[in-house]
Design an enzyme around this catalytic site. Structure first.
Site, PDB file in Angstrom:
ATOM      1  N   LYS A   1       5.978  38.296  58.855  1.00 50.25           N
ATOM      2  CA  LYS A   1       6.631  37.959  60.125  1.00 50.25           C
ATOM      3  C   LYS A   1       5.627  38.660  61.118  1.00 50.25           C
ATOM      4  O   LYS A   1       5.766  38.170  62.514  1.00 50.25           O
ATOM      5  CB  LYS A   1       7.981  38.443  60.348  1.00 50.25           C
ATOM      6  CG  LYS A   1       8.969  37.510  59.335  1.00 50.25           C
ATOM      7  CD  LYS A   1      10.490  37.531  59.995  1.00 50.25           C
ATOM      8  CE  LYS A   1      11.243  36.534  59.218  1.00 50.25           C
ATOM      9  NZ  LYS A   1      12.622  36.909  59.406  1.00 50.25           N
TER      10      LYS A   1
ATOM     11  N   LYS B   1      12.836  25.335  57.313  1.00 55.86           N
ATOM     12  CA  LYS B   1      13.479  24.776  58.641  1.00 55.86           C
ATOM     13  C   LYS B   1      12.411  25.100  59.869  1.00 55.86           C
ATOM     14  O   LYS B   1      12.633  24.406  60.809  1.00 55.86           O
ATOM     15  CB  LYS B   1      14.752  25.232  58.729  1.00 55.86           C
ATOM     16  CG  LYS B   1      14.874  26.839  58.820  1.00 55.86           C
ATOM     17  CD  LYS B   1      16.564  27.150  59.011  1.00 55.86           C
ATOM     18  CE  LYS B   1      16.625  28.489  58.903  1.00 55.86           C
ATOM     19  NZ  LYS B   1      17.830  28.983  58.415  1.00 55.86           N
TER      20      LYS B   1
ATOM     21  N   LYS C   1       7.239  26.042  49.973  1.00 54.65           N
ATOM     22  CA  LYS C   1       8.640  26.014  50.043  1.00 54.65           C
ATOM     23  C   LYS C   1       8.850  25.046  51.060  1.00 54.65           C
ATOM     24  O   LYS C   1       8.250  25.155  52.214  1.00 54.65           O
ATOM     25  CB  LYS C   1       9.228  27.350  50.425  1.00 54.65           C
ATOM     26  CG  LYS C   1       9.450  28.059  48.982  1.00 54.65           C
ATOM     27  CD  LYS C   1      10.197  29.523  49.229  1.00 54.65           C
ATOM     28  CE  LYS C   1      11.229  29.448  50.597  1.00 54.65           C
ATOM     29  NZ  LYS C   1      12.114  30.841  50.471  1.00 54.65           N
TER      30      LYS C   1
END
Ligand code: TRP
Length: 336
Positions: free
Chosen positions: A115, A200, A197
């Site tokens: 992140k 969203k 993966k």
């Protein structure tokens, strides 16, 4: 006499519309776990603030997520359902746990490193402290069981370490939580790049099926799913695209890989993709309808949140009082 059930805690962040991967990996399992454990399900809104959010969108997504929990079958009569920020004890326990956490162990976390790279303009203390807030979520309720996806395993380890560290440094206070990893079928990959993966936050909307997608969108996205040129429906490690579709179909139809391979022998990918899409749509669309009914009744959602907050806060306050006492914070007593 009823047997005392072990306590379970889990949460999802209201940081976007969940995909079918979030549904399969988390919320779907929660529904079954309700009969086996004493479940506490939270909406981790404080966690979302570690990356930039649009305030009005965050508020709306919080409502949408609680509506989704209910629509999927999370039952507020059986489980405690609440929003993290409504119980201030989460932030309070985070402070105490911060005093026994080393910066080095947080800087090492994979999610923190990822992140910080993806949000280089906003590397903040909250992003680093994220696992400590998550530990507080779990330890505040003395949860013994935490269902987590692979990506949260490291964070659960920190929660376990902090529980043990606290118990050793002060006195036995916290249960040390165990993770349970959902069964196979949980690894749902991107429809456009099956090496990654399903997410969203993927910029390519065709890569994921959102829990908000309608039937036509679901069919269109599956039709475009990446496969290969062999054209044989099977789970095969060397063919990630078709294997992903077989996994998804297996989860949504309840059929085994062997049954699916037999059923679709000699059938082309095009036809199979439609079958997968139909199976997904027949689960997702009714959930979506129920979700929209809940969303149309904001007063009901508010009532559920307030009742959940009261139940959660009752448990959390007791635990926090014990923690404050055990670390040596003085509590005055009113004598008259
Ligand atoms: N970090 C989790 C996720 O993004 C959400 C979460 C917050 C959580 N607190 C938790 C999960 C406590 C399990 C237990 O998936």
């Amino acid at each position: 006499m009823e047997e005392k059930r072990a306590r379970l805690f889990s949460a999802v962040q209201p940081s976007g519309i969940p995909t079918i991967a979030n549904y399969i990996g988390a919320i779907k399992n929660w529904v079954d776990l309700q009969d086996k454990y004493e479940c506490i399900y939270s909406i981790a809104d404080l966690h979302t603030l570690t990356v930039k959010q649009v305030p009005a969108t965050l508020r709306q997504r919080t409502l949408e997520l609680i509506a989704l929990y209910l629509a999927c079958g999370v039952d507020p009569e059986k489980s405690t359902v609440f929003v993290q920020s409504h119980v201030p004890c989460h932030a309070e326990l985070t402070w105490i746990l911060n005093t026994i956490t080393y910066p080095g162990e947080l800087a090492r976390m994979t999610q923190y490193k990822d992140k910080s790279r993806n949000h280089a303009d906003n590397v903040n203390m909250g992003l680093m402290d994220y696992p400590v807030l998550m530990a507080a979520d779990i330890l505040l309720y003395n949860a013994e069981v935490v269902p987590v996806g692979k990506d949260q395993k490291q964070h659960l380890e920190i929660a376990r370490d902090l529980a043990e560290r606290f118990n050793n440094r002060y006195s036995p206070t916290f249960a040390v939580p165990e993770g349970i990893i959902p069964k196979v079928g949980a690894n749902i990959m991107s429809l456009q790049d099956p090496a990654h993966k399903m997410s969203k936050s993927d910029p390519n909307e065709n890569a994921f099926i959102s829990m908000n997608d309608d039937r036509d969108t679901i069919i269109r996205k599956f039709k475009r799913a990446v496969t290969d040129s062999e054209s044989r429906v099977a789970f095969d490690e060397n063919r990630a695209g078709i294997s992903n579709l077989v996994s998804i179909y297996s989860v949504f139809s309840g059929k085994t890989f062997a049954e699916i391979e037999k059923q679709f022998e000699g059938v082309g990918y095009g036809e199979f993709k439609i079958e997968v899409a139909e199976a997904v749509a027949s689960t997702i669309c009714p959930i979506n309808e129920r979700k929209n009914e809940y969303l149309a009744n904001k007063a009901y959602l508010d009532k559920i949140m307030i009742e959940g907050k009261e139940r959660a806060e009752y448990m959390a306050r007791k635990m926090l009082a014990k923690v404050y006492k055990n670390v040596g914070l003085y509590t005055p007593e009113r004598k008259s």
